[in-house]
Design a protein around this motif. Structure first.
Motif, mmCIF file in Angstrom:
data_model
loop_
_atom_site.group_PDB
_atom_site.id
_atom_site.type_symbol
_atom_site.label_atom_id
_atom_site.label_comp_id
_atom_site.label_asym_id
_atom_site.label_seq_id
_atom_site.Cartn_x
_atom_site.Cartn_y
_atom_site.Cartn_z
ATOM 1 N N VAL A 1 24.043 -9.991 24.119
ATOM 2 C CA VAL A 1 24.182 -11.092 23.531
ATOM 3 C C VAL A 1 23.997 -11.231 21.800
ATOM 4 O O VAL A 1 22.736 -10.891 21.473
ATOM 5 N N VAL A 2 25.481 -10.351 21.418
ATOM 6 C CA VAL A 2 24.922 -9.753 19.936
ATOM 7 C C VAL A 2 25.274 -10.505 18.488
ATOM 8 O O VAL A 2 26.149 -11.266 18.917
ATOM 9 N N ILE A 3 24.502 -11.023 17.585
ATOM 10 C CA ILE A 3 24.335 -12.057 17.149
ATOM 11 C C ILE A 3 24.887 -11.455 15.428
ATOM 12 O O ILE A 3 23.890 -11.147 15.069
ATOM 13 N N VAL B 1 16.993 -14.090 12.898
ATOM 14 C CA VAL B 1 16.485 -13.955 13.782
ATOM 15 C C VAL B 1 15.900 -15.341 14.565
ATOM 16 O O VAL B 1 15.724 -15.279 16.355
ATOM 17 N N MET B 2 15.196 -16.107 13.322
ATOM 18 C CA MET B 2 14.434 -16.911 13.914
ATOM 19 C C MET B 2 15.316 -18.162 14.249
ATOM 20 O O MET B 2 15.030 -18.949 15.358
ATOM 21 N N ALA B 3 16.986 -18.682 14.028
ATOM 22 C CA ALA B 3 17.707 -19.380 14.337
ATOM 23 C C ALA B 3 17.629 -18.810 15.474
ATOM 24 O O ALA B 3 17.904 -19.431 17.279
ATOM 25 N N ALA B 4 18.144 -17.766 16.277
ATOM 26 C CA ALA B 4 18.181 -17.179 17.864
ATOM 27 C C ALA B 4 17.006 -17.608 18.765
ATOM 28 O O ALA B 4 17.345 -17.284 19.569
ATOM 29 N N GLN B 5 15.887 -17.329 18.287
ATOM 30 C CA GLN B 5 14.864 -17.536 19.344
ATOM 31 C C GLN B 5 14.304 -19.024 18.921
ATOM 32 O O GLN B 5 14.560 -20.281 20.233
ATOM 33 N N TYR C 1 17.519 -21.715 19.374
ATOM 34 C CA TYR C 1 18.282 -22.314 19.894
ATOM 35 C C TYR C 1 19.192 -21.527 20.926
ATOM 36 O O TYR C 1 18.865 -21.617 21.597
ATOM 37 N N ILE C 2 19.171 -19.952 20.389
ATOM 38 C CA ILE C 2 19.954 -19.395 21.325
ATOM 39 C C ILE C 2 19.386 -18.959 23.092
ATOM 40 O O ILE C 2 19.486 -18.796 24.240
ATOM 41 N N GLU C 3 17.677 -18.443 22.418
ATOM 42 C CA GLU C 3 16.900 -17.510 23.592
ATOM 43 C C GLU C 3 16.557 -18.351 25.194
ATOM 44 O O GLU C 3 17.020 -18.346 25.462
ATOM 45 N N PRO C 4 15.734 -19.548 24.256
ATOM 46 C CA PRO C 4 15.815 -21.002 24.887
ATOM 47 C C PRO C 4 17.142 -21.399 25.730
ATOM 48 O O PRO C 4 16.581 -21.276 26.727
ATOM 49 N N PHE C 5 17.398 -21.706 25.297
ATOM 50 C CA PHE C 5 19.539 -21.880 26.584
ATOM 51 C C PHE C 5 19.643 -21.315 27.398
ATOM 52 O O PHE C 5 19.845 -21.198 28.115
ATOM 53 N N LEU C 6 19.562 -19.683 26.643
ATOM 54 C CA LEU C 6 20.172 -18.779 27.686
ATOM 55 C C LEU C 6 18.916 -18.716 28.910
ATOM 56 O O LEU C 6 18.913 -18.245 29.840
#
Length: 534
Positions: A201-203, A220-224, A226-231
């Motif tokens: 998954v590339v943002i 990077v903080m946003a991905a950690q 929102y995205i990583e916990p969801f995945l």
């Protein structure tokens, strides 16, 4: 003396004939008994024994899935009536084996003053497993049915079994999608691919003119956050690796039309919906951060410069498609695209030739859109609308439990169907082309895949959804590994016709003396018979 001299040549001829016969037989034995079998053995294609007939019979046993549904009503007779009607509604199903259970009223139920409290009490008495579902009657309900974020739906006292069956088919089981997976009719529509075991998954944040549009964002903080916990919540099917990147000076190759409006800027720019595929093509080549063999899901946040901002998407009817202040679209399976327009004050400073204003991209708005895009790209979310049915909004990062478990069920069925089709195609190909090598590695992959398919089907019939999903995924991976193994191409361009064409010129000169020896042996034997005759 004459009689004695006439007998000596005869003995000599007899002795020579014996040696000649022995030499001829030895020559024939060496060439025919040893040479030909050795040639045949060394040119035979190595093939591991496969359960071919069992694989071709996989379609004879359709995929069936057991689903447990519990129903609670304040009047036991009504629950029993609903169960009888629902059983009749599902009795002819080719996919589902529905097992309905009536939950009897209990004393503590009257103490529950909220649906959540009643559901908690019911779950204490009747624990659920993965894939279960429950209907709970709640008189004070505006809609006929209210889908929660868990494995339950509240129902009004006057709801019919037809409406409940409709909800089960369209939302919980998503029968129409399963039928598309299992159907061999191309008119059923485009089928999405089976979920892969790993994804990247590339943002990507695109800022074409960073000197003019001074956008800041800790992506990077946003991905950690929102995205990583969801995945992590949906990692039962696939594993995900999240990467982020900033890209500058990436041109947006699209025709933008200026539209006058009543804002302080007095205009905005329109991006036609029909131009979106060309837009993705123009930026896709600039997004690869590294070479990977995993499927990539691209999540792009585009920051338009103030010279072409704010930028909004229009459809063919010239209607703006902005939703909740965000312009975005998805293109399965490539990914999603979000337009993060700079604030009006930033562009006003640009128009007035003032120094560029620094600002921060709104994390919450963009991440919420990105999460919604991910659910759609991974085929998790269900957007089918059913009249009289309302769905509770998501208030957590994880998807709705019933929605995700429906995704697990569909993925298991899709993996089983895809693996079965792959194995059957491979077996038919191997039967048609006899000179394809089947080594031990390919044979093991095919056999393991077949065994896992049978085990996954059995797990679905035993209501072991997570186990069935793991087995089906393993069967899918093994079938793909067997089908695309490079060793299958080792002799693909060296068929039997070419083999004979190469070896016959080598063996033909050797066989001429063999045939001559056969002829000489025949003559010697005939002469021996004549000599024995009186």
């Amino acid at each position: 003396m004459e009689e004695t001299s006439s007998m000596k040549p005869k003995r000599k001829d007899t002795t020579e004939d014996k040696y000649r016969i022995a030499a001829t037989i030895a020559f024939i034995v060496v060439i025919v008994g040893i040479g030909v079998p050795m040639w045949w053995k060394t040119t035979t294609v190595y093939r591991v024994s496969l359960p071919s007939s069992a694989i071709l019979r996989l379609s004879d046993h359709p995929i069936k899935t057991v689903v447990h549904v519990a129903i609670y009503t304040q009047q036991p007779d009504r629950a029993q009536l609903l169960i009888t009607e629902l059983q009749n509604a599902f009795k002819d199903s080719n996919v589902w084996i529905m097992e309905f259970k009536q939950l009897s009223p209990f004393a503590k139920a009257s103490e529950a003053h909220t649906p959540a409290a009643l559901e908690k009490l019911l779950l204490q008495e009747h624990p659920q497993s993965v894939g279960d579902f429950m209907f709970i009657e709640w008189p004070k309900l505006e809609d006929e049915l209210l889908l929660t974020t868990e494995r339950s739906a509240l129902m009004r006292t006057d709801v019919t079994s037809n409406k409940m069956a409709q909800l089960l088919h369209t939302k919980i089981l998503q029968t129409y999608r399963v039928n598309q997976i299992l159907s061999k009719d191309e008119r059923m529509g485009i089928k999405s691919e089976a979920p892969q075991p790993d994804y990247d998954v590339v943002i990507s944040v695109l800022n074409p003119k960073p000197k003019i549009t001074n956008a800041k964002w800790n992506v990077v903080m946003a991905a950690q956050t929102y995205i990583e916990p969801f995945l992590a919540q949906i990692s039962d099917i696939s594993s995900y690796t999240v990467r982020t990147q900033w890209k500058y000076r990436v041109a947006l190759e699209a025709d933008l039309k200026q539209v006058r409006d009543q804002t302080k800027l007095g205009r905005h720019y329109a991006l036609q919906e029909s131009a979106l595929p060309h837009l993705l093509t123009s930026i896709a080549q600039n997004l690869s951060a590294s070479i990977t063999d995993k499927p990539v899901i691209n999540l792009v946040v585009y920051v338009p410069p103030c010279s072409s901002a704010p930028l909004h998407i229009y459809n063919n009817k010239n209607e703006i498609l902005t939703r909740d202040g965000v312009d975005a679209f998805i293109s399965p399976p490539w990914g999603g695209f979000i337009i993060a327009n700079p604030p009006e004050s930033v562009c006003m400073a640009y128009i007035n030739d003032e120094p560029p204003m620094q600002y921060y991209v709104n994390t919450n708005d963009n991440m919420q859109v990105m999460l919604d895009q991910l659910q759609k790209l991974l085929d998790i979310s269900s957007e089918v609308h059913v009249s009289g049915v309302k769905t509770v909004d998501i208030e957590q990062l994880a998807p709705r439990r019933w929605e995700y478990e429906s995704y697990i069920r569909r993925s298991a069925i899709r993996h089983i169907a895809t693996a079965s089709n792959t194995l059957q195609s491979l077996i038919k190909l191997l039967d048609q082309i006899s000179y394809i090598v089947i080594d031990d590695q390919v044979g093991t992959a095919i056999t393991n895949s077949h065994n896992d398919i049978l085990a996954a089907k059995a797990a679905l019939l035993e209501h072991r959804l997570l186990n069935a999903s793991a087995l089906a995924k393993r069967a899918f991976v093994a079938s793909e590994r067997g089908f695309f193994d490079a060793s299958l191409l080792a002799q693909l361009y060296f068929p039997d016709e070419q083999k004979y064409a190469i070896y016959i010129p080598l063996f033909l000169p050797v066989m001429v003396p063999v045939l001559s020896s056969f002829n000489m042996l025949r003559k010697l034997l005939q002469r021996k018979r004549k000599e024995k005759q009186p």
